[in-house]
Design an enzyme around this catalytic site. Sequence first.
Site, PDB file in Angstrom:
ATOM      1  N   CYS A   1       0.914  -1.218  -0.013  1.00 40.53           N
ATOM      2  CA  CYS A   1      -0.255   0.072  -0.175  1.00 40.53           C
ATOM      3  C   CYS A   1       0.814   1.340  -0.115  1.00 40.53           C
ATOM      4  O   CYS A   1       1.763   1.358   0.908  1.00 40.53           O
ATOM      5  CB  CYS A   1      -0.796  -0.059   1.106  1.00 40.53           C
ATOM      6  SG  CYS A   1      -1.843   1.659   1.305  1.00 40.53           S
TER       7      CYS A   1
ATOM      8  N   CYS B   1      -1.094   5.828   7.031  1.00 40.38           N
ATOM      9  CA  CYS B   1      -2.594   5.377   7.524  1.00 40.38           C
ATOM     10  C   CYS B   1      -2.358   4.610   8.772  1.00 40.38           C
ATOM     11  O   CYS B   1      -1.542   3.638   9.006  1.00 40.38           O
ATOM     12  CB  CYS B   1      -3.143   4.664   6.778  1.00 40.38           C
ATOM     13  SG  CYS B   1      -4.894   3.677   6.836  1.00 40.38           S
TER      14      CYS B   1
ATOM     15  N   CYS C   1      -3.553  -0.487   8.921  1.00 40.44           N
ATOM     16  CA  CYS C   1      -2.911  -2.017   8.897  1.00 40.44           C
ATOM     17  C   CYS C   1      -1.911  -1.826   9.831  1.00 40.44           C
ATOM     18  O   CYS C   1      -1.494  -0.748   9.920  1.00 40.44           O
ATOM     19  CB  CYS C   1      -2.621  -2.274   7.367  1.00 40.44           C
ATOM     20  SG  CYS C   1      -3.875  -2.712   6.484  1.00 40.44           S
TER      21      CYS C   1
ATOM     22  N   CYS D   1      -8.072   1.433  -1.055  1.00 38.57           N
ATOM     23  CA  CYS D   1      -7.656   0.839  -0.102  1.00 38.57           C
ATOM     24  C   CYS D   1      -7.559  -0.685  -0.309  1.00 38.57           C
ATOM     25  O   CYS D   1      -8.520  -1.353  -0.659  1.00 38.57           O
ATOM     26  CB  CYS D   1      -8.667   1.028   1.107  1.00 38.57           C
ATOM     27  SG  CYS D   1      -8.337  -0.093   2.647  1.00 38.57           S
TER      28      CYS D   1
ATOM     29  N   GLN E   1     -20.072  -9.018  10.506  1.00 36.94           N
ATOM     30  CA  GLN E   1     -18.856  -9.545  10.251  1.00 36.94           C
ATOM     31  C   GLN E   1     -18.136  -8.880   8.854  1.00 36.94           C
ATOM     32  O   GLN E   1     -18.957  -8.789   7.998  1.00 36.94           O
ATOM     33  CB  GLN E   1     -18.427 -10.899  10.068  1.00 36.94           C
ATOM     34  CG  GLN E   1     -18.675 -11.648  11.569  1.00 36.94           C
ATOM     35  CD  GLN E   1     -17.721 -11.423  12.550  1.00 36.94           C
ATOM     36  OE1 GLN E   1     -16.408 -10.910  12.262  1.00 36.94           O
ATOM     37  NE2 GLN E   1     -18.003 -11.938  13.881  1.00 36.94           N
TER      38      GLN E   1
ATOM     39  N   TYR F   1     -24.570 -13.150  23.131  1.00 35.53           N
ATOM     40  CA  TYR F   1     -24.115 -11.805  22.168  1.00 35.53           C
ATOM     41  C   TYR F   1     -24.268 -12.384  20.892  1.00 35.53           C
ATOM     42  O   TYR F   1     -23.552 -12.191  19.818  1.00 35.53           O
ATOM     43  CB  TYR F   1     -22.525 -11.803  22.453  1.00 35.53           C
ATOM     44  CG  TYR F   1     -22.039 -11.843  23.838  1.00 35.53           C
ATOM     45  CD1 TYR F   1     -21.895 -10.578  24.590  1.00 35.53           C
ATOM     46  CD2 TYR F   1     -21.952 -12.846  24.728  1.00 35.53           C
ATOM     47  CE1 TYR F   1     -21.423 -10.426  25.699  1.00 35.53           C
ATOM     48  CE2 TYR F   1     -21.497 -12.885  25.952  1.00 35.53           C
ATOM     49  CZ  TYR F   1     -21.229 -11.602  26.561  1.00 35.53           C
ATOM     50  OH  TYR F   1     -20.771 -11.687  27.830  1.00 35.53           O
TER      51      TYR F   1
ATOM     52  N   GLU G   1     -28.878 -10.484  23.059  1.00 37.54           N
ATOM     53  CA  GLU G   1     -28.075  -9.311  22.489  1.00 37.54           C
ATOM     54  C   GLU G   1     -28.548  -8.221  23.140  1.00 37.54           C
ATOM     55  O   GLU G   1     -29.685  -7.859  23.222  1.00 37.54           O
ATOM     56  CB  GLU G   1     -28.393  -9.296  21.049  1.00 37.54           C
ATOM     57  CG  GLU G   1     -27.716  -8.149  20.337  1.00 37.54           C
ATOM     58  CD  GLU G   1     -26.540  -7.926  20.322  1.00 37.54           C
ATOM     59  OE1 GLU G   1     -25.769  -8.484  19.987  1.00 37.54           O
ATOM     60  OE2 GLU G   1     -26.317  -6.369  20.463  1.00 37.54           O
TER      61      GLU G   1
ATOM     62  N   ASP H   1     -20.042 -15.047  22.131  1.00 39.24           N
ATOM     63  CA  ASP H   1     -19.044 -14.379  21.160  1.00 39.24           C
ATOM     64  C   ASP H   1     -19.307 -12.885  21.603  1.00 39.24           C
ATOM     65  O   ASP H   1     -19.822 -11.928  20.976  1.00 39.24           O
ATOM     66  CB  ASP H   1     -19.899 -14.762  19.676  1.00 39.24           C
ATOM     67  CG  ASP H   1     -19.070 -13.639  18.620  1.00 39.24           C
ATOM     68  OD1 ASP H   1     -17.637 -13.302  18.852  1.00 39.24           O
ATOM     69  OD2 ASP H   1     -19.390 -13.768  17.591  1.00 39.24           O
TER      70      ASP H   1
ATOM     71  N   CYS I   1     -12.663 -12.283  19.869  1.00 39.09           N
ATOM     72  CA  CYS I   1     -11.869 -11.328  19.082  1.00 39.09           C
ATOM     73  C   CYS I   1     -10.679 -10.839  19.826  1.00 39.09           C
ATOM     74  O   CYS I   1     -10.143  -9.870  19.344  1.00 39.09           O
ATOM     75  CB  CYS I   1     -12.917 -10.262  18.464  1.00 39.09           C
ATOM     76  SG  CYS I   1     -13.843  -9.453  19.667  1.00 39.09           S
TER      77      CYS I   1
HETATM   78  N1  SAH Z   1     -22.339 -13.126  16.962  1.00 39.33           N
HETATM   79  C1  SAH Z   1     -22.633 -12.225  16.528  1.00 39.33           C
HETATM   80  C2  SAH Z   1     -22.340 -10.678  17.121  1.00 39.33           C
HETATM   81  C3  SAH Z   1     -20.864 -10.728  17.823  1.00 39.33           C
HETATM   82  S1  SAH Z   1     -20.349  -9.234  18.221  1.00 39.33           S
HETATM   83  C4  SAH Z   1     -21.987 -12.382  14.949  1.00 39.33           C
HETATM   84  O1  SAH Z   1     -21.109 -12.934  14.766  1.00 39.33           O
HETATM   85  O2  SAH Z   1     -22.345 -11.476  14.105  1.00 39.33           O
HETATM   86  C5  SAH Z   1     -20.717  -8.904  19.783  1.00 39.33           C
HETATM   87  C6  SAH Z   1     -22.169  -8.324  20.029  1.00 39.33           C
HETATM   88  O3  SAH Z   1     -22.314  -8.592  21.700  1.00 39.33           O
HETATM   89  C7  SAH Z   1     -22.503  -7.167  19.499  1.00 39.33           C
HETATM   90  O4  SAH Z   1     -23.643  -7.359  18.507  1.00 39.33           O
HETATM   91  C8  SAH Z   1     -23.012  -6.199  20.715  1.00 39.33           C
HETATM   92  O5  SAH Z   1     -23.759  -5.495  20.809  1.00 39.33           O
HETATM   93  C9  SAH Z   1     -23.249  -7.474  21.584  1.00 39.33           C
HETATM   94  N2  SAH Z   1     -23.129  -7.096  23.121  1.00 39.33           N
HETATM   95  C10 SAH Z   1     -22.016  -6.291  23.803  1.00 39.33           C
HETATM   96  N3  SAH Z   1     -22.205  -6.285  25.254  1.00 39.33           N
HETATM   97  C11 SAH Z   1     -23.250  -7.108  25.604  1.00 39.33           C
HETATM   98  C12 SAH Z   1     -24.171  -7.838  26.839  1.00 39.33           C
HETATM   99  N4  SAH Z   1     -23.338  -7.540  27.752  1.00 39.33           N
HETATM  100  N5  SAH Z   1     -24.977  -8.738  26.357  1.00 39.33           N
HETATM  101  C13 SAH Z   1     -25.282  -8.942  25.271  1.00 39.33           C
HETATM  102  N6  SAH Z   1     -24.962  -8.473  24.013  1.00 39.33           N
HETATM  103  C14 SAH Z   1     -23.848  -7.833  24.231  1.00 39.33           C
END
Ligand code: SAH
Length: 464
Positions: free
Chosen positions: A78, A84, A87, A165, A289, A318, A339, A388, A415
């Site tokens: 890049c 930037c 990355c 980009c 994602q 989540y 969520e 997640d 993550c």
């Molecule tokens: N599993 C989904 C989202 C993962 S990202 C996917 O793969 O697309 C994490 C998510 O957790 C986000 O949508 C965020 O809004 C939510 N989040 C954050 N804190 C939270 C909590 N305390 N309880 C429930 N959800 C929550």
Amino acid sequence: MSKQPAPVEKNEYIDVTFEDLTHDGAGVAKVEGYPLFVPQALPGEKAKIKVTKVQKGYGFGRIIDIYEESPDRVAPPCPVYHQCGGCSLQHLSYEGQLKAKEKHVRDVMTRIGKLPDVPVHPVLGMKDPWKYRNKAQVPVGMREGGLIAGFYQKRSHDIINMDRCIIQKEKNDEVIQAVKEICDQYGIQAYDEKKHKGTLRHIMARIGQATEEVMVVLVTMTKDLPNRKQIVQEIIDKVPGVKSIVQNVNSKRTNVILGEETRVLWGRDVIYDNIGDIKFAISAKSFYQVNPEQTEVLYGKALEYAGLSGEETVIDAYCGIGTISLFLAQKAKKVYGVEIVPEAIEDAKANAELNSLQDKVEFAVGKAEEVIPEWYDNGVRADVLVVDPPRKGCDASLLETIIKMKPKKVVYVSCDPATLARDLRILEDGGYHTLEVQPVDMFPQTGHVECVSQLVLKEEAGIR
Ligand code: SAH
């Protein structure tokens, strides 16, 4: 950390050998045990550096001259890589990036998780680790009376104009360029952060990889968008595949990109995309994602680790717009998703209908750590529980509830390897055994790495 004074001084030039790489791409060299972090240095390299900052337990430096380069060093493709902030690993070969990410996961498993023996598999990488992002959001500014759009220079809010980009899907670059030119042609003024004046703050484009549908979001400071009709018509004419044009109003002084209010200027309020056999509706404000190819790999692993036969009750904590929940619902008896963002749960419910899975899923808005204990008190027992969470990991009280509820399997999607390791230790102490950790490269050229791990209840697996 030692109480000794730092063995280096600010502005001093020293020769060092780099031993390690941090997750955000800085090389680590030690002087008498005192770590120095130096951007863009690689393990094994010998270099002259200038010490730029000295703190209590560690310091920072800048490369002056590399005497011995790592065999993994490559020329970053890049042209604006050094300016930037997007990355951090383009100077490392892709193979080197995957090795570094695997090592990072292994290190935190040992150091934080006290799990030196847990199998950490090689990172599942991409065949072509470029042009993967399905979402671009670029700040807009003015230069010589015209609109520019690109990215913020490192550690500043000065905008560098950029038309390409290379981690973005090409189509995204084209959409951003076209929208920028159209808005410029109709005399739209960029938002000026310092004066808190002007109109256009950000242009966002999102693309459905499987459907090739495009959403354009104009983030504005004002409700009014001058020449709105003409701008919308030009976007329809010039952006192939556009299905949704949305205005988001953000009139606050803030670094947060999107404001509360969104209104549809033309077309739908969502675009569609498919992951595997599941179709998703995605609205402007929902989390989705950014790397569609690797998302399928990640969710595929989560499904494999869940090991469903069709009889199980599953909880997806989540759950966002219900992506993992619906993936699992195909193979489970019932999936409960929770969520915190209400709009995401609206999308999740619509997505369940879209895939005729509404009888198999139940979605709730709230904090996972509050809703799941309520479900438990109401007699819900999960055979498999998937989490997640965002980077900070699971809330301690949620981990407590999991330990009490005793699902046979836990699938942890993360993550941030450090908080994953912390939470795995708590689950291990509460009766679980971590069978394996699979890192997946969702964000090539950056230091981030996603992991999915499989845990079983020790008493269930006959492990003591
Ligand atoms: N599993 C989904 C989202 C993962 S990202 C996917 O793969 O697309 C994490 C998510 O957790 C986000 O949508 C965020 O809004 C939510 N989040 C954050 N804190 C939270 C909590 N305390 N309880 C429930 N959800 C929550």
